[in-house]
Design an enzyme around this catalytic site. Sequence first.
Site, PDB file in Angstrom:
ATOM      1  N   CYS A 118      60.142  46.912  24.428  1.00  0.00           N
ATOM      2  CA  CYS A 118      60.012  46.324  25.757  1.00  0.00           C
ATOM      3  C   CYS A 118      59.961  44.800  25.655  1.00  0.00           C
ATOM      4  O   CYS A 118      59.255  44.229  24.829  1.00  0.00           O
ATOM      5  CB  CYS A 118      58.765  46.847  26.444  1.00  0.00           C
ATOM      6  SG  CYS A 118      58.505  46.073  28.035  1.00  0.00           S
ATOM      7  N   GLN A 242      44.350  39.857  35.791  1.00  0.00           N
ATOM      8  CA  GLN A 242      45.771  39.514  35.831  1.00  0.00           C
ATOM      9  C   GLN A 242      46.416  39.812  34.475  1.00  0.00           C
ATOM     10  O   GLN A 242      45.843  39.496  33.431  1.00  0.00           O
ATOM     11  CB  GLN A 242      45.948  38.029  36.156  1.00  0.00           C
ATOM     12  CG  GLN A 242      45.543  37.667  37.578  1.00  0.00           C
ATOM     13  CD  GLN A 242      46.614  38.037  38.604  1.00  0.00           C
ATOM     14  OE1 GLN A 242      47.592  38.712  38.292  1.00  0.00           O
ATOM     15  NE2 GLN A 242      46.408  37.613  39.825  1.00  0.00           N
ATOM     16  N   CYS A 374      50.231  36.498  46.438  1.00  0.00           N
ATOM     17  CA  CYS A 374      51.144  37.238  45.559  1.00  0.00           C
ATOM     18  C   CYS A 374      52.250  37.886  46.389  1.00  0.00           C
ATOM     19  O   CYS A 374      52.992  38.716  45.905  1.00  0.00           O
ATOM     20  CB  CYS A 374      50.390  38.261  44.712  1.00  0.00           C
ATOM     21  SG  CYS A 374      49.371  39.383  45.661  1.00  0.00           S
TER      22      CYS A 374
HETATM   23  N1  SAH Z   1      40.988  36.575  43.166  1.00  0.00           N
HETATM   24  C1  SAH Z   1      41.013  37.672  42.241  1.00  0.00           C
HETATM   25  C2  SAH Z   1      41.550  38.992  42.818  1.00  0.00           C
HETATM   26  C3  SAH Z   1      42.725  38.928  43.714  1.00  0.00           C
HETATM   27  S1  SAH Z   1      43.457  40.508  44.039  1.00  0.00           S
HETATM   28  C4  SAH Z   1      41.740  37.287  40.978  1.00  0.00           C
HETATM   29  O1  SAH Z   1      42.356  36.242  40.893  1.00  0.00           O
HETATM   30  O2  SAH Z   1      41.651  38.036  39.997  1.00  0.00           O
HETATM   31  C5  SAH Z   1      42.953  40.816  45.688  1.00  0.00           C
HETATM   32  C6  SAH Z   1      41.545  41.392  45.808  1.00  0.00           C
HETATM   33  O3  SAH Z   1      41.260  41.609  47.194  1.00  0.00           O
HETATM   34  C7  SAH Z   1      41.326  42.736  45.125  1.00  0.00           C
HETATM   35  O4  SAH Z   1      40.237  42.624  44.249  1.00  0.00           O
HETATM   36  C8  SAH Z   1      41.000  43.708  46.272  1.00  0.00           C
HETATM   37  O5  SAH Z   1      40.036  44.686  45.918  1.00  0.00           O
HETATM   38  C9  SAH Z   1      40.444  42.768  47.313  1.00  0.00           C
HETATM   39  N2  SAH Z   1      40.540  43.216  48.704  1.00  0.00           N
HETATM   40  C10 SAH Z   1      41.532  43.940  49.286  1.00  0.00           C
HETATM   41  N3  SAH Z   1      41.291  44.091  50.598  1.00  0.00           N
HETATM   42  C11 SAH Z   1      40.142  43.443  50.873  1.00  0.00           C
HETATM   43  C12 SAH Z   1      39.378  43.226  52.061  1.00  0.00           C
HETATM   44  N4  SAH Z   1      39.794  43.728  53.233  1.00  0.00           N
HETATM   45  N5  SAH Z   1      38.249  42.492  51.981  1.00  0.00           N
HETATM   46  C13 SAH Z   1      37.837  41.977  50.794  1.00  0.00           C
HETATM   47  N6  SAH Z   1      38.511  42.156  49.629  1.00  0.00           N
HETATM   48  C14 SAH Z   1      39.641  42.882  49.661  1.00  0.00           C
END
Ligand code: SAH
Length: 418
Positions: A118, A242, A374
């Site tokens: 891969c 990530q 994203c």
């Molecule tokens: N900022 C973090 C995660 C981003 S991913 C990083 O950089 O690693 C987006 C996140 O939003 C996920 O952890 C997901 O569980 C959360 N999420 C999704 N819907 C949500 C909501 N309605 N309220 C709060 N968090 C939420």
Amino acid sequence: MAAPFSILEIKKRRNIKGRGNIMESGIKSSLQKCPAAGRCGGCDLQGVGYDQQLAQKNRQLKKLLSGLATELYPIQGMDDPTHYRCKVNAAFGLNRKGKPVLGRYEKNTHHIVQTPDCMIEDERACEITQAIYSLLPSFRIRVYDEDSGYGFLRHVQIRRGWATGQYMVTLVCTDPVFPSKQNFVKALRTRFPEISTIVLNINDRHTSMVLGERSITLYGKGYIEDQLCGSTFRISPGSFYQINPAQTQRLYETALEYAGLTGREHVLDAYCGTGTIGIIAAKRARQVTGVELNRDAVRDAVWNARRNRTENIRFIKMDATEYMEQLSAGRGGLREGGKRPDVLILDPPRSGTTPRFIEAAARMRPDRIVYVSCGPDTLARDLKLFRKKGYQAQKAQGVDLFPFTNHLETVCLLTHNG
Ligand code: SAH
């Protein structure tokens, strides 16, 4: 920081810089098309040189954000865009002749495609999965057959700490009793001393989810650690992290640069996941509040904050929109830390945020809003709503976290017009 660009300019700049390696790797990757291209669900841009991929993503962003963002900066690409995935999932199954096979699922099916070389996965992780496959006969381990529901080993997940070099192996099996587990651990560890933990995860249900709910640690601590921007984070088999940490670090650095922290600010980190951005931001802020809906992510976030001795951060398990509405209605004080944020950072899932979130955010008039996205389409949609509420996107920049795929991360800084 590079200047904003037009597509023509960016092409020129990349040539002038003479980043020979990128050019070469771009050409190389376009020539060495993966034999599983088009079947395996991993890459969308097989056969497209890396420079072309970046130009394509720049064009996409320019189209989506023109008229919305005042300045657009060229996407930050990777010097070497191959083997960046620090999380590798491989499935076991039986082929038509009943012989065990190891590989990735074909796009939208449960048919296994063998992909030993891969291009985007960590090479060592792939070697570990192959080694596990080759150990199966001597340990008399039977692989799981989805059709009949019989067999033992379903998946293997390898995760690598990018900065620490630690590897975690998770064996997803149908039964908690692993035959000759000590010898199996020893055989793997002898070949790969960098494996610092091995976990048995039990998944006995007929489901397309990879991991089951129960895990037993066979070796080590049951988790690994990694470092980003000088902070340490825990990665458990099921926790979100990530998959391209090198680029994630650049993404976070850009987000923090846009946040313009001086040590005096109250920061709200909405959709904070396991607290990564907030914990890094806390070093340069007075107080950070992280809001996240997923209970396990909040648990990991609390652990991460303790691990980094970050005392000026707290986490709230709640829907981000609801939290914003409560806070803007002056009810944030119901929960400690309910202060108006000076800086709002949001990193929502691909579906973006909600009109109610935007409305409540604007009512609180933070000095700066940093939107980490994203999903470029939902980013554009949300930027329009922010603009209606008086927040204009000053600058935006793509960061290529997922070479050879269509995915695109973008960081955007918004400030109030007034
Ligand atoms: N900022 C973090 C995660 C981003 S991913 C990083 O950089 O690693 C987006 C996140 O939003 C996920 O952890 C997901 O569980 C959360 N999420 C999704 N819907 C949500 C909501 N309605 N309220 C709060 N968090 C939420």
